[in-house]
Design a protein around this motif. Structure first.
Motif, PDB file in Angstrom:
ATOM      1  N   GLU A 186      63.425  50.128  42.542  1.00 57.73           N
ATOM      2  CA  GLU A 186      62.442  49.169  42.152  1.00 57.73           C
ATOM      3  C   GLU A 186      60.804  49.641  42.387  1.00 57.73           C
ATOM      4  O   GLU A 186      60.019  49.017  41.893  1.00 57.73           O
ATOM      5  CB  GLU A 186      62.681  47.929  42.221  1.00 57.73           C
ATOM      6  CG  GLU A 186      61.975  47.206  43.560  1.00 57.73           C
ATOM      7  CD  GLU A 186      62.491  47.800  44.905  1.00 57.73           C
ATOM      8  OE1 GLU A 186      62.931  48.870  44.911  1.00 57.73           O
ATOM      9  OE2 GLU A 186      62.498  46.833  45.826  1.00 57.73           O
TER      10      GLU A 186
ATOM     11  N   HIS G  43      67.241  36.407  63.007  1.00 61.57           N
ATOM     12  CA  HIS G  43      67.511  35.441  61.712  1.00 61.57           C
ATOM     13  C   HIS G  43      68.824  35.994  61.255  1.00 61.57           C
ATOM     14  O   HIS G  43      69.806  35.521  61.247  1.00 61.57           O
ATOM     15  CB  HIS G  43      66.532  35.426  60.887  1.00 61.57           C
ATOM     16  CG  HIS G  43      66.810  34.244  59.668  1.00 61.57           C
ATOM     17  ND1 HIS G  43      66.802  33.025  60.071  1.00 61.57           N
ATOM     18  CD2 HIS G  43      67.287  34.585  58.424  1.00 61.57           C
ATOM     19  CE1 HIS G  43      67.237  32.258  58.998  1.00 61.57           C
ATOM     20  NE2 HIS G  43      67.452  33.372  58.032  1.00 61.57           N
ATOM     21  N   ARG G  47      73.177  34.811  61.435  1.00 60.06           N
ATOM     22  CA  ARG G  47      73.818  34.455  60.164  1.00 60.06           C
ATOM     23  C   ARG G  47      74.957  35.540  60.070  1.00 60.06           C
ATOM     24  O   ARG G  47      75.859  35.556  59.436  1.00 60.06           O
ATOM     25  CB  ARG G  47      73.078  34.908  58.965  1.00 60.06           C
ATOM     26  CG  ARG G  47      71.761  33.416  58.605  1.00 60.06           C
ATOM     27  CD  ARG G  47      71.375  33.859  57.550  1.00 60.06           C
ATOM     28  NE  ARG G  47      72.259  33.929  56.424  1.00 60.06           N
ATOM     29  CZ  ARG G  47      72.409  32.897  55.563  1.00 60.06           C
ATOM     30  NH1 ARG G  47      71.564  31.473  55.836  1.00 60.06           N
ATOM     31  NH2 ARG G  47      73.431  32.926  54.656  1.00 60.06           N
ATOM     32  N   VAL G 233      72.988  37.826  38.257  1.00 60.29           N
ATOM     33  CA  VAL G 233      73.541  39.082  37.855  1.00 60.29           C
ATOM     34  C   VAL G 233      72.784  39.898  38.853  1.00 60.29           C
ATOM     35  O   VAL G 233      71.803  39.928  39.389  1.00 60.29           O
ATOM     36  CB  VAL G 233      72.832  39.359  36.349  1.00 60.29           C
ATOM     37  CG1 VAL G 233      73.466  40.756  35.948  1.00 60.29           C
ATOM     38  CG2 VAL G 233      73.166  38.333  35.287  1.00 60.29           C
ATOM     39  N   GLY G 241      76.063  45.272  46.056  1.00 62.79           N
ATOM     40  CA  GLY G 241      74.914  43.901  45.862  1.00 62.79           C
ATOM     41  C   GLY G 241      75.749  42.652  45.710  1.00 62.79           C
ATOM     42  O   GLY G 241      75.190  41.592  46.199  1.00 62.79           O
ATOM     43  N   CYS G 244      77.005  41.475  48.873  1.00 67.52           N
ATOM     44  CA  CYS G 244      75.693  41.022  49.755  1.00 67.52           C
ATOM     45  C   CYS G 244      75.222  39.764  49.205  1.00 67.52           C
ATOM     46  O   CYS G 244      75.080  38.778  50.128  1.00 67.52           O
ATOM     47  CB  CYS G 244      74.756  42.111  49.806  1.00 67.52           C
ATOM     48  SG  CYS G 244      75.211  43.583  50.389  1.00 67.52           S
ATOM     49  N   ALA G 245      75.275  39.441  47.947  1.00 64.58           N
ATOM     50  CA  ALA G 245      74.698  38.189  47.418  1.00 64.58           C
ATOM     51  C   ALA G 245      75.585  37.213  47.800  1.00 64.58           C
ATOM     52  O   ALA G 245      75.276  36.007  48.290  1.00 64.58           O
ATOM     53  CB  ALA G 245      74.661  38.408  45.933  1.00 64.58           C
ATOM     54  N   ARG G 248      75.179  36.141  51.400  1.00 60.23           N
ATOM     55  CA  ARG G 248      74.179  35.300  51.588  1.00 60.23           C
ATOM     56  C   ARG G 248      74.291  34.002  51.346  1.00 60.23           C
ATOM     57  O   ARG G 248      74.017  33.022  51.940  1.00 60.23           O
ATOM     58  CB  ARG G 248      72.917  35.591  50.752  1.00 60.23           C
ATOM     59  CG  ARG G 248      72.271  37.274  51.034  1.00 60.23           C
ATOM     60  CD  ARG G 248      71.093  37.430  49.966  1.00 60.23           C
ATOM     61  NE  ARG G 248      70.317  38.627  50.375  1.00 60.23           N
ATOM     62  CZ  ARG G 248      68.956  38.685  50.870  1.00 60.23           C
ATOM     63  NH1 ARG G 248      68.638  37.504  51.102  1.00 60.23           N
ATOM     64  NH2 ARG G 248      68.650  39.882  51.123  1.00 60.23           N
TER      65      ARG G 248
ATOM     66  N   GLY H 194      63.415  39.098  49.801  1.00 56.93           N
ATOM     67  CA  GLY H 194      64.879  39.466  50.010  1.00 56.93           C
ATOM     68  C   GLY H 194      65.102  40.324  51.140  1.00 56.93           C
ATOM     69  O   GLY H 194      66.132  39.987  51.812  1.00 56.93           O
ATOM     70  N   GLY H 198      67.521  35.961  54.795  1.00 60.09           N
ATOM     71  CA  GLY H 198      68.875  36.418  54.932  1.00 60.09           C
ATOM     72  C   GLY H 198      69.561  35.240  54.002  1.00 60.09           C
ATOM     73  O   GLY H 198      70.861  35.244  53.637  1.00 60.09           O
ATOM     74  N   PRO H 200      70.396  33.050  50.461  1.00 60.11           N
ATOM     75  CA  PRO H 200      70.439  33.629  49.038  1.00 60.11           C
ATOM     76  C   PRO H 200      69.067  33.603  48.395  1.00 60.11           C
ATOM     77  O   PRO H 200      68.120  32.591  48.440  1.00 60.11           O
ATOM     78  CB  PRO H 200      71.266  32.649  48.316  1.00 60.11           C
ATOM     79  CG  PRO H 200      71.626  31.334  49.327  1.00 60.11           C
ATOM     80  CD  PRO H 200      71.102  31.803  50.589  1.00 60.11           C
ATOM     81  N   VAL H 202      67.428  34.022  44.425  1.00 60.14           N
ATOM     82  CA  VAL H 202      67.819  34.009  43.005  1.00 60.14           C
ATOM     83  C   VAL H 202      66.415  34.622  42.523  1.00 60.14           C
ATOM     84  O   VAL H 202      65.183  33.728  42.528  1.00 60.14           O
ATOM     85  CB  VAL H 202      68.004  32.638  42.497  1.00 60.14           C
ATOM     86  CG1 VAL H 202      68.019  32.991  40.774  1.00 60.14           C
ATOM     87  CG2 VAL H 202      69.429  32.404  43.140  1.00 60.14           C
ATOM     88  N   SER H 226      66.370  46.334  43.095  1.00 58.32           N
ATOM     89  CA  SER H 226      65.811  46.161  44.193  1.00 58.32           C
ATOM     90  C   SER H 226      66.640  46.813  45.276  1.00 58.32           C
ATOM     91  O   SER H 226      67.933  46.432  45.381  1.00 58.32           O
ATOM     92  CB  SER H 226      65.721  44.655  44.568  1.00 58.32           C
ATOM     93  OG  SER H 226      65.103  44.271  45.742  1.00 58.32           O
ATOM     94  N   CYS H 227      65.914  47.336  46.196  1.00 54.03           N
ATOM     95  CA  CYS H 227      66.612  47.737  47.402  1.00 54.03           C
ATOM     96  C   CYS H 227      66.938  46.605  48.459  1.00 54.03           C
ATOM     97  O   CYS H 227      67.521  47.147  49.541  1.00 54.03           O
ATOM     98  CB  CYS H 227      65.698  48.900  48.031  1.00 54.03           C
ATOM     99  SG  CYS H 227      64.022  48.522  48.351  1.00 54.03           S
ATOM    100  N   ALA H 228      66.514  45.567  48.213  1.00 50.83           N
ATOM    101  CA  ALA H 228      66.737  44.350  49.094  1.00 50.83           C
ATOM    102  C   ALA H 228      68.263  44.089  48.639  1.00 50.83           C
ATOM    103  O   ALA H 228      68.387  43.384  47.679  1.00 50.83           O
ATOM    104  CB  ALA H 228      65.689  43.173  48.958  1.00 50.83           C
ATOM    105  N   ALA H 229      69.171  44.314  49.447  1.00 54.53           N
ATOM    106  CA  ALA H 229      70.537  44.157  49.253  1.00 54.53           C
ATOM    107  C   ALA H 229      70.864  42.254  48.929  1.00 54.53           C
ATOM    108  O   ALA H 229      70.489  41.669  49.709  1.00 54.53           O
ATOM    109  CB  ALA H 229      71.587  44.390  50.206  1.00 54.53           C
ATOM    110  N   GLY H 230      71.574  42.123  48.024  1.00 53.66           N
ATOM    111  CA  GLY H 230      72.061  40.751  47.697  1.00 53.66           C
ATOM    112  C   GLY H 230      71.306  39.895  47.151  1.00 53.66           C
ATOM    113  O   GLY H 230      71.639  38.715  46.827  1.00 53.66           O
ATOM    114  N   LEU H 231      70.361  40.351  46.540  1.00 51.86           N
ATOM    115  CA  LEU H 231      69.402  39.716  45.501  1.00 51.86           C
ATOM    116  C   LEU H 231      70.286  39.683  44.198  1.00 51.86           C
ATOM    117  O   LEU H 231      70.717  40.530  43.836  1.00 51.86           O
ATOM    118  CB  LEU H 231      68.251  40.638  45.241  1.00 51.86           C
ATOM    119  CG  LEU H 231      66.747  40.283  44.812  1.00 51.86           C
ATOM    120  CD1 LEU H 231      66.358  39.372  46.231  1.00 51.86           C
ATOM    121  CD2 LEU H 231      65.989  41.180  44.216  1.00 51.86           C
ATOM    122  N   THR H 232      70.012  38.287  43.625  1.00 51.00           N
ATOM    123  CA  THR H 232      70.652  38.213  42.274  1.00 51.00           C
ATOM    124  C   THR H 232      69.598  37.622  41.409  1.00 51.00           C
ATOM    125  O   THR H 232      68.415  37.260  41.584  1.00 51.00           O
ATOM    126  CB  THR H 232      71.724  37.202  42.163  1.00 51.00           C
ATOM    127  OG1 THR H 232      71.082  35.864  42.740  1.00 51.00           O
ATOM    128  CG2 THR H 232      72.816  37.406  42.997  1.00 51.00           C
TER     129      THR H 232
END
Lengths: 251, 251, 251, 251, 251, 251, 251, 251
Positions: A186, G43, G47, G233, G241, G244-245, G248, H194, H198, H200, H202, H226-232
């Motif tokens: 991104e 942080h 978690r 999504v 990903g 990882c979501a 979270r 993200g 830690g 979630p 969106v 995005s390289c931030a893991a776990g973003l939706t």
């Protein structure tokens, strides 16, 4: 037609060897072709600029070797052979020894060869990558910067996961006269760097990543739409272009 | 710098009024600017070609009027004002009477004004549209062709629903020296015409239709990918460009 | 149904051998199928045009050889086998000797074979490429032009880096009856040439380059949006189509 | 937290007023928030850079006025209100008199207001447009450059049709320390300028034109794929960004 | 040329009034134009099919009225005026009274007028929409189906939020001879229906929704890629086309 | 839960073996899962429809063999393995002998295997391709049609170059109960066929061609935007889907 | 700079070893770099989150091994090596034994290696795929979920053809605390699941399928435009990903 | 069919009033339709979830009022009317007084009305926007969150220019149980957030900005890549969807 030829023509007019009609006829033709651009070339030389680059893909080894040789035959700045495969590198070095080879791994061929590097330039250039996967493009950028006289500093892997390296390089960032940000995915690193430094920032989107990275299109669009004012962008994977842009900007 | 000026310069060199250094200096500058392109312009004039066109959208009425007036001040071929709205038309005609106005309805403004039409050209040009919705683009094309000396024949509404009109015009098609096909939607008419005639066919995709017509992109792609060999394409809704292309092709 | 058959049918009507009902029934069928298009083919023959071309990719060598043989069985113009791989070339030449093979390197297969070239045509065609990477497409274009009777002049590598070659060819450009511009990347050469010459210019975008060249899409769009009026465009890498377009335009 | 506060905190630690634990706790929080970026801001101030810009679309007049007032309350560089409509302009000037209004006509609103212009900078900046339709974007660029201390030279309408104006400005081009090229359609002017000058060139694609210009996408892609090495690009219609990019590059 | 004319021609040949040469000449022309397609039209008539439709947008009221009148002058099936605005409707009804007007609200104009409806067809057609926003497109589809003789059942608002209505209509779904699914957004209803019924399913993507619905492109792609085997798709918002497709499928 | 189980449950309720609460609990669960869809399956069986298809790519040979075996274990209609490579074909036939293998060459794998073909259906289906390169997709379509009981007629190579074959097949076209048009490039054949026949036409865009064919996207868009009313379209290269669509339409 | 170092600095200030000026200078630098993010890391640790992941493609085996080793040297959560090829796996395991290897087959490399899995988490996660071709992406997702402490349930092949498996898993679906839907083609399964469960649903579009699936773009758009409210999504093929979501979202 | 009806049916079976055959017949139908989804609705109710939402655009005021009234007639969770214009709002409130109106300004209509808000939920939700232009989308998100029981904290204008506000809110960010990031342009704020939290995250791309922002597509792609893991991510401008996603995630 170079200046001596032009001067000769004028001397011939003055001495009567050449009639005005014939001189007009000759002059109507040539200047567009030669003088106009000789001027440009001269301008280039004065700036000790990028010189000439040969894009290797799609050319035969002999072709590459021949063009490089031809370019080196004329005195001037650096001559580069970009994205060359081993055969192209070998052929070019065989005909024109003394080139510096940098394995970049970018664009299939994977090597950049540089002859006749420019004199050292004092300006400080920082090349930052978001990930290690961006290194081939960054390496090509660094090699071109070196050929044009810079001694760029390469800081790799400064994306979200490794942003501490960017922070560890805050002094280098603060001191840089220009920054090249190389990032795929991104491309957010460009916005981040653009917001931190007031120096010119050239963003290079890379085709790393998969899926929604869309071969660099996502990074490209993101860099173009960046809310960090005054960021400029070059084409996808175009580390060469970014180096040339820096060479235009700095003394 | 025109020829007399150049000749004067050479005379001054010959007479010693001007030194070679100064002459070289002057000459290095000018030819790119003037002589090279004067030659091109001359070439244009010889061909009695398209002349000059002013694209009205985004210009003030005064702007339009001024540019047209300036272009008409120099002897030459036709001068066109394209896609002009009523105010632009009025302003231009006020300053430069005698223009022929064609209401095209294309591109918002909707009118084309032509001054100083070219002498008649004998070649036969056929402009065919797939539907009545393509008429604005075709009308602009016809008006430009008329300004450049042609007497084009317009055959409208020859798509699948009205293909009998095309067939009724088979003689005209067979006799045409060039054909312009104006079509939106899937643009299949271009392939059909391209398969029937051996004359040059210029295809103009239009932004008519809705949904999957994608504002002309579908027709554009279909025309570019046409299996009818030798079809050429201009931009979406570019009836002006198609007319210019024909003007290049035919005597 | 060819003309003799049709005449026989009418004779049979006149002699009473065939009743009107049966004749109507037969006639309702046939003309669409045969006469309408025979007329077209005749028209083609009169123009000594492009002839027939077989696109090799996706066909077996036997398939290629068979179609070529069939086409050559009927008297007529040139027959071309395009983008053929070595096996396809060998099979076709084995069954139909005498074809001229041109290695183009375009489209995987990489060879164009031409049989029964058209009689010489005097018109001058210039094929210009922006870079050496555009040569495969240009080479195919040249080979097709030669098969259709032209003796095109190929001027390669006239992009920004090598624009002096274009300038060195200004006379050729001025004399050309049609110009084909083959360019990838941003395709700016087409606009430049279109602005210099008044002759018809056919632009061929190529898929050379990387990244933001988007496999030829960038050059395609740029050529379609060119501000040089009257430029026409063919599909990406379609040197064959450009040659056919020229064959339609020139005597 | 600014430096005095920080120094006070340390003094409190030294005097025993504040225990190490509490000091660590406070310090862990603040620097990210304040010191890190204060440093950046300071850096900006040293460079007398772009200052702060408020993008008006989507904000109420009161909102615009309030933000501008707030920004002007802190000593510093120029403050800009971009793409403001008449109500937004009036509200902002009412609360913060003394701003310079430039009618640009870009982006609906159409005005740029600048307060507290930067001290004059000597570098020469040239802004060139391909057509008159590119003027709104170029005008915004010029206004931003002026607010940041430059005295840019604007040369309009240098596309193919008016390239003689570019040539007439060859001296200005040769002397420029940076060039901004503003062009829509196929954006070829950027490549042309990039090939002539060795100075940094920032290309701004514009959404002018119709059809295959695709609202600036074609020009954008063409500029990114330009074969003129070292060209950099900003987003579509982003004359503001181009000015900021120049402000980063030049002293 | 209709059959009587053809028969007359043959009679003239038989009687010697017309020579074979002249007859051949006439026949070579006409059949492509008239007979071939007359046959098609006859075929159409036999099927009492879709008849003729006039797409109103871009036509003047007089234009619409004239074409409708002309089509009704020839005996045949239904005649439709689609997406007509009030003026177009009024003009057409004035010249050709008796049309049935359906307010659809689709495509700006918003009305469909149908003259000379086809005889009733017994087949059961179900038109299902995912949301109420899909109703304009579905309403046009229903009106066209009615004009072609069907008595379609419209079940609206069966998306995820209202899927109970679909389930409440399971019997209708089970009994349907053909189903038209009209859906925007992600178009998942088409897959769902396609998995439940074995009858032919025609999917119509609509341009409802916002953002990632991309004006119907998302629904279009989803329908094309549906894992429900044997689903077919028409263009975005093309309720008219879906009705025509059903008219082709069912007796 | 099938009907016997359900009946048993009800019997248990009636006999008091099962209390109402427990029965309600069981029934709340099952019907969604089993009965609802069993009904669908039954419906399918009644229509002797498409049966079940296994898409081979991405599955191991063992996987393919197992699923096919499982599907054949239940009495029913045809079972298909699509786009299977030799190993997948061998494994499936080893476990479930008796399948008919058709080499299609489409989608890498290249073979379709069909077990338990449906009883013959009398309807006449015509599959037409624009070029020989469309044959793999058409061949898969034909094989699926055969497995579902049809005896389709395949007419290949009816594009512009070979349109005489289409015309030679006018009778077959007139007699067809459904037509599948398989075409790449600009897909114009679909419009042509759609204009000639009143039968249902399913258009299959193929990924043949190069450049502006954009891997089938151009043909897909052109078919969706076709001015031939009532054409329906399936996904790119989806000959399987087209066959299933026909199987839904015809008895 | 960690807390002890900071405390030491403050002690030095208190004891007079360090002057305020020097302390301010040091403090202005560090916190941004270290403390700010140490806080974030802390942080994260609290978690027991995702830990660190190394994306293998484009890295040498030695590179992979080195980074993994470095990450494991610091106490913390799980360390993952994703999409690694055999050489990368071997090198990493050689330097850091004890990793769990999962063959996923996704992204070329095809293996995920996990070290130091997180303590078990009780939440129930369901991973559902539409087809078997989606299994590689789902497998990667499951492996990442396992490394982060979950024991996810994988239910494969629940598309239209196999929806009975989804229904058979209704209890699992009802009990799930989060659901990951992995689907290619038109991605309708996500809408279906989103409509059934009230738990968070993360949709992963996959690049399976061909033609109109457009390498996952169709599924991506359909999922984004889903009418099932509250669906989220991740990128195409990004099973990592999605895991990882989920990590979270759930405790 | 609800439970009482089902129980009655079983009673009737037990008492002999209803025969097994008839019972089977009834049961085969209903459960899919009613019980299966009643279960889902019950599930929803248990979670006190999002309730029902009516998307106003394209519906008449009466339509909106009627649907809202109908939804409120059944006891349950919140009922929302989204993107309603003043007439739609008035009509709905007239029939169903007591709704809370929030002016959002998003999507033309610009208001969200909420009836019967859910009981308070303790979880902390943070909604962050990059710019003030993102406020309409964020406001809709906040209003939906409030209707579902949350008391979200809105922090606006945290893009590069205003990142200090994000930093000033670091405590809120650290404490948040879920974060919604609303951003247009290049959407980099999502990656930044993200990487910091830690919890979630969106991401909601917005259509703010111009040119290369491409109406939200750039932000959408950037967030997906995005390289931030776990973003939706949810759809463009879909603040409603983001709120629903949060409502699914948190108790």
């Amino acid at each position: 037609m170079d200046e001596p030829t032009l001067r000769q023509l004028l001397d011939d007019v003055r001495s009567g060897v050449l009639g005005p009609d014939e001189a007009v006829s000759r002059l109507r033709r040539l200047p567009f072709a030669d003088l106009g651009f000789a001027r440009v070339d001269h301008h280039r030389a004065l700036r000790q600029g990028v010189g000439e680059a040969v894009y290797a893909p799609g050319k035969t080894p002999g072709h590459c070797a021949g063009i490089v040789e031809e370019l080196l035959a004329v005195p001037g700045g650096p001559v580069l052979l970009t994205r060359a495969d081993p055969d192209q590198v070998a052929a070019a070095l065989d005909r024109s020894p003394g080139g510096t080879v940098t394995a970049t791994g970018v664009g299939g061929g994977g090597a950049l060869v540089a002859w006749r590097p420019a004199p050292a330039r004092p300006a400080r250039v920082l090349v930052i990558t978001a990930g290690t996967a961006d290194l081939p493009v960054a390496t090509e950028c660094v090699a071109v910067l070196e050929a044009t006289g810079f001694r760029p500093l390469l800081v790799a892997d400064c994306g979200v996961a490794g942003v501490h390296r960017l922070l560890a390089s805050l002094d280098d960032l603060a001191d840089a006269d220009a920054v090249v940000v190389v990032a795929g995915m991104e491309g957010a690193l460009a916005s981040l760097v653009g917001g931190i430094t007031g120096a010119p920032v050239v963003a290079v989107p890379t085709s790393t990543g998969y899926g929604a990275a869309f071969e660099g299109v996502t990074a490209l669009l993101a860099m173009l739409a960046s809310c960090a004012a005054g960021l400029t962008v070059v084409g996808i994977d175009n580390g060469f272009g970014a180096a040339c842009a820096v060479a235009r900007m700095l003394p």
